[in-house]
Design a protein around this motif. Structure first.
Motif, PDB file in Angstrom:
ATOM      1  N   ASP A 272       5.906   5.688   9.581  1.00  0.00           N
ATOM      2  CA  ASP A 272       6.820   6.520  10.367  1.00  0.00           C
ATOM      3  C   ASP A 272       8.282   6.122  10.194  1.00  0.00           C
ATOM      4  OD1 ASP A 272       4.782   8.060  11.432  1.00  0.00           O
ATOM      5  OD2 ASP A 272       4.443   6.669  13.093  1.00  0.00           O
ATOM      6  N   LYS A 273       8.564   5.188   9.303  1.00  0.00           N
ATOM      7  CA  LYS A 273       9.932   4.683   9.132  1.00  0.00           C
ATOM      8  C   LYS A 273      10.579   5.278   7.889  1.00  0.00           C
ATOM      9  CE  LYS A 273      12.657   0.478   9.027  1.00  0.00           C
ATOM     10  NZ  LYS A 273      13.691   1.059   9.846  1.00  0.00           N
ATOM     11  N   ALA A 274      11.786   5.842   8.066  1.00  0.00           N
ATOM     12  CA  ALA A 274      12.556   6.336   6.919  1.00  0.00           C
ATOM     13  C   ALA A 274      13.058   5.129   6.134  1.00  0.00           C
ATOM     14  CB  ALA A 274      13.726   7.197   7.387  1.00  0.00           C
ATOM     15  N   VAL A 275      12.685   5.074   4.836  1.00  0.00           N
ATOM     16  CA  VAL A 275      13.071   3.935   4.001  1.00  0.00           C
ATOM     17  C   VAL A 275      13.808   4.367   2.732  1.00  0.00           C
ATOM     18  CG1 VAL A 275      11.201   2.476   4.868  1.00  0.00           C
ATOM     19  CG2 VAL A 275      10.837   3.859   2.800  1.00  0.00           C
ATOM     20  N   GLY A 276      13.963   5.676   2.556  1.00  0.00           N
ATOM     21  CA  GLY A 276      14.641   6.160   1.362  1.00  0.00           C
ATOM     22  C   GLY A 276      15.042   7.614   1.485  1.00  0.00           C
TER      23      GLY A 276
ATOM     24  N   THR B  41      23.114  25.296  -0.862  1.00  0.00           N
ATOM     25  CA  THR B  41      21.852  25.439  -0.139  1.00  0.00           C
ATOM     26  C   THR B  41      20.611  25.441  -1.029  1.00  0.00           C
ATOM     27  OG1 THR B  41      22.166  27.832  -0.110  1.00  0.00           O
ATOM     28  CG2 THR B  41      22.940  26.590   1.829  1.00  0.00           C
ATOM     29  N   THR B  42      20.786  25.432  -2.344  1.00  0.00           N
ATOM     30  CA  THR B  42      19.619  25.298  -3.220  1.00  0.00           C
ATOM     31  C   THR B  42      19.181  23.838  -3.348  1.00  0.00           C
ATOM     32  OG1 THR B  42      20.976  25.165  -5.220  1.00  0.00           O
ATOM     33  CG2 THR B  42      20.210  27.365  -4.535  1.00  0.00           C
ATOM     34  N   LEU B  43      19.997  22.905  -2.865  1.00  0.00           N
ATOM     35  CA  LEU B  43      19.638  21.487  -2.877  1.00  0.00           C
ATOM     36  C   LEU B  43      18.737  21.190  -1.689  1.00  0.00           C
ATOM     37  CD1 LEU B  43      23.067  19.852  -3.762  1.00  0.00           C
ATOM     38  CD2 LEU B  43      21.168  20.402  -5.298  1.00  0.00           C
ATOM     39  N   LYS B  44      17.647  20.473  -1.933  1.00  0.00           N
ATOM     40  CA  LYS B  44      16.680  20.152  -0.881  1.00  0.00           C
ATOM     41  C   LYS B  44      16.617  18.645  -0.667  1.00  0.00           C
ATOM     42  CE  LYS B  44      15.783  24.416  -0.415  1.00  0.00           C
ATOM     43  NZ  LYS B  44      16.568  25.085   0.589  1.00  0.00           N
ATOM     44  N   PRO B  45      17.162  18.169   0.465  1.00  0.00           N
ATOM     45  CA  PRO B  45      17.122  16.737   0.763  1.00  0.00           C
ATOM     46  C   PRO B  45      15.838  16.345   1.507  1.00  0.00           C
ATOM     47  CG  PRO B  45      18.475  17.869   2.377  1.00  0.00           C
ATOM     48  CD  PRO B  45      17.976  18.919   1.416  1.00  0.00           C
ATOM     49  N   TYR B  46      15.315  15.193   1.152  1.00  0.00           N
ATOM     50  CA  TYR B  46      14.100  14.675   1.775  1.00  0.00           C
ATOM     51  C   TYR B  46      14.289  13.213   2.148  1.00  0.00           C
ATOM     52  CZ  TYR B  46      11.439  18.764   0.334  1.00  0.00           C
ATOM     53  OH  TYR B  46      10.981  20.040   0.177  1.00  0.00           O
ATOM     54  N   ALA B  47      13.646  12.836   3.249  1.00  0.00           N
ATOM     55  CA  ALA B  47      13.537  11.431   3.621  1.00  0.00           C
ATOM     56  C   ALA B  47      12.262  10.890   2.995  1.00  0.00           C
ATOM     57  CB  ALA B  47      13.480  11.281   5.134  1.00  0.00           C
ATOM     58  N   ILE B  48      12.323   9.642   2.568  1.00  0.00           N
ATOM     59  CA  ILE B  48      11.136   8.933   2.101  1.00  0.00           C
ATOM     60  C   ILE B  48      10.667   8.066   3.263  1.00  0.00           C
ATOM     61  CG2 ILE B  48      10.199   7.251   0.473  1.00  0.00           C
ATOM     62  CD1 ILE B  48      12.520   8.050  -1.437  1.00  0.00           C
TER      63      ILE B  48
ATOM     64  N   ASN C 293       0.851  -1.188   0.000  1.00  0.00           N
ATOM     65  CA  ASN C 293       0.000   0.000   0.000  1.00  0.00           C
ATOM     66  C   ASN C 293       0.888   1.241   0.000  1.00  0.00           C
ATOM     67  OD1 ASN C 293      -1.801   2.033   0.404  1.00  0.00           O
ATOM     68  ND2 ASN C 293      -2.584   1.281   2.362  1.00  0.00           N
ATOM     69  N   THR C 294       1.014   1.868  -1.168  1.00  0.00           N
ATOM     70  CA  THR C 294       1.888   3.048  -1.255  1.00  0.00           C
ATOM     71  C   THR C 294       1.207   4.301  -0.721  1.00  0.00           C
ATOM     72  OG1 THR C 294       1.245   3.442  -3.552  1.00  0.00           O
ATOM     73  CG2 THR C 294       3.247   2.134  -3.175  1.00  0.00           C
ATOM     74  N   ALA C 295      -0.044   4.199  -0.263  1.00  0.00           N
ATOM     75  CA  ALA C 295      -0.716   5.357   0.326  1.00  0.00           C
ATOM     76  C   ALA C 295       0.012   5.822   1.592  1.00  0.00           C
ATOM     77  CB  ALA C 295      -2.168   5.026   0.642  1.00  0.00           C
ATOM     78  N   LYS C 296       0.768   4.941   2.217  1.00  0.00           N
ATOM     79  CA  LYS C 296       1.504   5.305   3.431  1.00  0.00           C
ATOM     80  C   LYS C 296       2.862   5.923   3.120  1.00  0.00           C
ATOM     81  CE  LYS C 296      -0.684   1.892   6.404  1.00  0.00           C
ATOM     82  NZ  LYS C 296      -0.476   0.819   7.366  1.00  0.00           N
ATOM     83  N   VAL C 297       3.196   6.088   1.835  1.00  0.00           N
ATOM     84  CA  VAL C 297       4.470   6.696   1.443  1.00  0.00           C
ATOM     85  C   VAL C 297       4.316   8.208   1.480  1.00  0.00           C
ATOM     86  CG1 VAL C 297       6.147   6.985  -0.423  1.00  0.00           C
ATOM     87  CG2 VAL C 297       5.126   4.743  -0.002  1.00  0.00           C
ATOM     88  N   ARG C 298       5.280   8.873   2.118  1.00  0.00           N
ATOM     89  CA  ARG C 298       5.310  10.326   2.144  1.00  0.00           C
ATOM     90  C   ARG C 298       6.768  10.769   2.134  1.00  0.00           C
ATOM     91  NH1 ARG C 298       6.518  12.285   7.337  1.00  0.00           N
ATOM     92  NH2 ARG C 298       6.429  10.675   8.924  1.00  0.00           N
ATOM     93  N   ILE C 299       6.977  12.043   1.857  1.00  0.00           N
ATOM     94  CA  ILE C 299       8.329  12.589   1.932  1.00  0.00           C
ATOM     95  C   ILE C 299       8.328  13.729   2.934  1.00  0.00           C
ATOM     96  CG2 ILE C 299       8.968  11.854  -0.393  1.00  0.00           C
ATOM     97  CD1 ILE C 299       8.569  14.696  -1.377  1.00  0.00           C
TER      98      ILE C 299
ATOM     99  N   ASN D 152      16.096  13.397  11.750  1.00  0.00           N
ATOM    100  CA  ASN D 152      16.057  12.211  10.890  1.00  0.00           C
ATOM    101  C   ASN D 152      17.278  12.030   9.990  1.00  0.00           C
ATOM    102  OD1 ASN D 152      15.693  14.084   8.837  1.00  0.00           O
ATOM    103  ND2 ASN D 152      13.596  13.495   8.396  1.00  0.00           N
ATOM    104  N   TRP D 153      18.226  12.954  10.026  1.00  0.00           N
ATOM    105  CA  TRP D 153      19.353  12.863   9.086  1.00  0.00           C
ATOM    106  C   TRP D 153      20.148  11.572   9.279  1.00  0.00           C
ATOM    107  CZ3 TRP D 153      24.489  12.446  10.344  1.00  0.00           C
ATOM    108  CH2 TRP D 153      24.841  12.728  11.659  1.00  0.00           C
ATOM    109  N   TYR D 154      20.332  11.153  10.526  1.00  0.00           N
ATOM    110  CA  TYR D 154      21.134   9.953  10.768  1.00  0.00           C
ATOM    111  C   TYR D 154      20.408   8.704  10.260  1.00  0.00           C
ATOM    112  CZ  TYR D 154      24.500   6.833  12.884  1.00  0.00           C
ATOM    113  OH  TYR D 154      25.472   5.873  13.081  1.00  0.00           O
ATOM    114  N   ASP D 155      19.082   8.668  10.403  1.00  0.00           N
ATOM    115  CA  ASP D 155      18.308   7.549   9.853  1.00  0.00           C
ATOM    116  C   ASP D 155      18.534   7.447   8.344  1.00  0.00           C
ATOM    117  OD1 ASP D 155      17.237   6.972  12.353  1.00  0.00           O
ATOM    118  OD2 ASP D 155      15.421   8.150  12.001  1.00  0.00           O
ATOM    119  N   CYS D 156      18.594   8.607   7.677  1.00  0.00           N
ATOM    120  CA  CYS D 156      18.852   8.619   6.227  1.00  0.00           C
ATOM    121  C   CYS D 156      20.249   8.082   5.913  1.00  0.00           C
ATOM    122  CB  CYS D 156      18.694  10.027   5.670  1.00  0.00           C
ATOM    123  SG  CYS D 156      16.987  10.616   5.678  1.00  0.00           S
ATOM    124  N   CYS D 157      21.206   8.392   6.779  1.00  0.00           N
ATOM    125  CA  CYS D 157      22.581   7.925   6.555  1.00  0.00           C
ATOM    126  C   CYS D 157      22.710   6.411   6.702  1.00  0.00           C
ATOM    127  CB  CYS D 157      23.542   8.612   7.522  1.00  0.00           C
ATOM    128  SG  CYS D 157      23.744  10.377   7.208  1.00  0.00           S
ATOM    129  N   LEU D 158      21.836   5.796   7.465  1.00  0.00           N
ATOM    130  CA  LEU D 158      21.890   4.349   7.686  1.00  0.00           C
ATOM    131  C   LEU D 158      21.257   3.539   6.558  1.00  0.00           C
ATOM    132  CD1 LEU D 158      21.043   4.202  11.502  1.00  0.00           C
ATOM    133  CD2 LEU D 158      23.296   4.035  10.405  1.00  0.00           C
TER     134      LEU D 158
END
Length: 150
Positions: free
Chosen positions: A57-61, A46-53, A2-8, A15-21
């Motif tokens: 509630d779990k960072a997966v991307g 600073t024009t680059l915008k990083p996002y967690a996927i 169910n991709t309805a639970k996918v958000r950015i 959350n930056w460290y979760d992204c690094c893992l």
């Protein structure tokens, strides 16, 4: 899946460290910098915008795009990755659709562009499924594909 639970969500102090893992499969690592490098790059460019996927509630991307136009009169996607444990479930496609919707709101947005190695067939299939077209543009070893939005 169910991709309805996918958000950015923006990469933050929480959350930056979760992204690094997050990890790519071994055969994919040749195509992309580690997320830690991308996050560091965003602090200096600073024009680059990083996002967690997120899946729930779990960072997966991780993904990142530029908020200024560059080559090919477009806004460039710099990174899209999904952790190896969560690949093949439609998460990357859904997250990219969400990112494109944000990028389409940038000033004078006409094109969204992404560059990737021609050998990266998974990336090729993802971008083609989202309407990106190859017009023969090449930058070094990478091909650039374009999605018209304006």
């Amino acid at each position: 899946m169910n991709t309805a639970k996918v958000r950015i969500g923006a990469v933050t102090a929480d959350n930056w460290y979760d992204c690094c893992l997050l990890e790519l499969a071994e055969d994919q690592k040749v195509y992309m910098e580690p997320n830690a490098v991308s996050i560091a790059q965003s602090k200096f460019e600073t024009t680059l915008k990083p996002y967690a996927i997120y899946l729930g509630d779990k960072a997966v991307g991780f993904l990142m795009y530029n908020t200024v136009q560059e080559e090919l009169d477009g806004y460039w996607i710099y990174r899209i990755m999904v952790d190896k444990k969560y690949q093949g479930k439609g998460i990357g496609k859904k997250a990219t659709e969400l990112m494109i919707a944000r990028m389409a709101k940038l000033p004078e947005a006409k094109n969204i562009v992404i560059g990737y190695s021609p050998e990266n067939l998974e990336a090729h299939n993802l971008y083609a499924s989202l309407g990106f077209k190859d017009h023969g543009d090449r930058f070094g070893k990478e091909m650039a594909v374009v999605k018209k939005i304006g």
